[in-house]
Write an enzyme that holds these catalytic residues in place. Sequence first.
Site, PDB file in Angstrom:
ATOM      1  N   ASN A 139      27.434  -2.635  19.255  1.00  0.00           N
ATOM      2  CA  ASN A 139      27.428  -3.113  20.695  1.00  0.00           C
ATOM      3  C   ASN A 139      26.772  -4.753  20.297  1.00  0.00           C
ATOM      4  O   ASN A 139      25.558  -4.821  20.008  1.00  0.00           O
ATOM      5  CB  ASN A 139      26.230  -2.358  21.618  1.00  0.00           C
ATOM      6  N   LYS A 149      26.294  -6.817  22.003  1.00  0.00           N
ATOM      7  CA  LYS A 149      25.770  -7.512  23.170  1.00  0.00           C
ATOM      8  C   LYS A 149      25.823  -8.924  23.616  1.00  0.00           C
ATOM      9  O   LYS A 149      27.130  -9.359  23.339  1.00  0.00           O
ATOM     10  CB  LYS A 149      23.980  -7.364  22.882  1.00  0.00           C
ATOM     11  N   HIS A 205      24.416   1.319  29.973  1.00  0.00           N
ATOM     12  CA  HIS A 205      23.248   0.956  28.896  1.00  0.00           C
ATOM     13  C   HIS A 205      22.312   0.548  29.746  1.00  0.00           C
ATOM     14  O   HIS A 205      22.164  -0.126  30.715  1.00  0.00           O
ATOM     15  CB  HIS A 205      23.957  -0.346  28.074  1.00  0.00           C
ATOM     16  N   GLU A 257      19.945  -1.690  29.326  1.00  0.00           N
ATOM     17  CA  GLU A 257      19.805  -3.085  29.815  1.00  0.00           C
ATOM     18  C   GLU A 257      20.646  -3.592  30.881  1.00  0.00           C
ATOM     19  O   GLU A 257      20.273  -4.332  31.673  1.00  0.00           O
ATOM     20  CB  GLU A 257      20.319  -4.078  28.479  1.00  0.00           C
ATOM     21  N   GLU A 270      20.219   7.204  24.219  1.00  0.00           N
ATOM     22  CA  GLU A 270      19.268   5.783  23.638  1.00  0.00           C
ATOM     23  C   GLU A 270      18.052   5.821  24.325  1.00  0.00           C
ATOM     24  O   GLU A 270      17.979   5.299  25.249  1.00  0.00           O
ATOM     25  CB  GLU A 270      20.048   4.695  23.948  1.00  0.00           C
ATOM     26  N   GLY A 288      16.279  -2.011  20.366  1.00  0.00           N
ATOM     27  CA  GLY A 288      15.735  -3.320  19.768  1.00  0.00           C
ATOM     28  C   GLY A 288      14.194  -3.520  19.599  1.00  0.00           C
ATOM     29  O   GLY A 288      13.846  -4.581  19.386  1.00  0.00           O
ATOM     30  N   SER A 342      17.486   1.293  17.283  1.00  0.00           N
ATOM     31  CA  SER A 342      16.894   0.630  15.831  1.00  0.00           C
ATOM     32  C   SER A 342      17.317   1.746  14.888  1.00  0.00           C
ATOM     33  O   SER A 342      16.706   1.816  13.950  1.00  0.00           O
ATOM     34  CB  SER A 342      15.446   0.788  16.149  1.00  0.00           C
TER      35      SER A 342
HETATM   36  C1  PEP Z   1      21.836  -0.717  21.561  1.00  0.00           C
HETATM   37  O1  PEP Z   1      21.551  -1.836  22.328  1.00  0.00           O
HETATM   38  O2  PEP Z   1      22.554   0.139  22.065  1.00  0.00           O
HETATM   39  C2  PEP Z   1      20.930  -0.414  20.419  1.00  0.00           C
HETATM   40  C3  PEP Z   1      21.084   0.665  20.164  1.00  0.00           C
HETATM   41  O3  PEP Z   1      20.307  -1.670  19.859  1.00  0.00           O
HETATM   42  P1  PEP Z   1      19.380  -1.535  18.743  1.00  0.00           P
HETATM   43  O4  PEP Z   1      20.238  -0.794  17.676  1.00  0.00           O
HETATM   44  O5  PEP Z   1      19.392  -3.063  18.305  1.00  0.00           O
HETATM   45  O6  PEP Z   1      18.329  -0.841  18.995  1.00  0.00           O
END
Ligand code: PEP
Length: 256
Positions: A9, A11, A98, A100, A170, A176, A216
């Site tokens: 992703n 973003k 997601h 966000e 997630e 993040g 992460s």
């Molecule tokens: C995500 O935004 O779906 C995600 C897993 O981000 P990160 O790997 O940066 O934590």
Amino acid sequence: MRKSIVAGNWKMNMGLKEGIALFSEISELLKEEVNGDQGVIVCPPFIHISSLAQSLESGDKLQLGAQNCHQSDSGAFTGEVSASMLASAGAAYVIIGHSERRLYFSELNPDLAKKLDVVLKNGIAPIFCIGETLEQRNDGSYFEVIKSQLSEAAFHLAEADFSKLVIAYEPVWAIGTGLTASPEQAQEIHSYIRTLVAEKYNQSLANDLTILYGGSCNPKNASELFAQPDIDGGLIGGASLKARDFVDIIKALDQK
Ligand code: PEP
């Protein structure tokens, strides 16, 4: 047989030129280094999709996804992008729900239910994200949160449609932040998701469902996470912006 997948992703990162360069670097590394049958999906910003789709060659391992779409087919929704547009541009997947989007764009489970419907109607596979906040993890309500996110947004689907979903667990507190769920914490929720799906639909659908971990995930922790029996790959944010890291995470699935 359930499919193993790593999805990136991007973003709101990467100008078009940089995006094309990153995509081609990933593609080259995959050809040179990855022989397994895991799926690899890149979800760039909308404006990249059609250019990247044109660079795909037949037999390419890479597929394209989007990061969101509108819940209507078409119409007066200035600034929005529909699922049929994504399909016409070459997206085979789209991330729905997601955290966000839930947090910054106030997307609620009923909105996500409509998005899943329109995405499936257009022949695209949703990568449907669920996960609890830190507060919900700490107060112990996270099982309830996962259950309501799944049931309110996706359990209206007929079995044949539900089977096309990829679920991404997630935990919001891990996205993040550099804080990764431990393999045991992630496994516990993945297994719980499979139990919920078996109760609602049936065991065979639950067994075949691809459930990704996101939060992460990086080349150092990927193998340990992917070794868990109910973790079928990852949804990768930050580490998907570096070809070397992304491909190393994909290679961690070879060992599964
Ligand atoms: C995500 O935004 O779906 C995600 C897993 O981000 P990160 O790997 O940066 O934590």
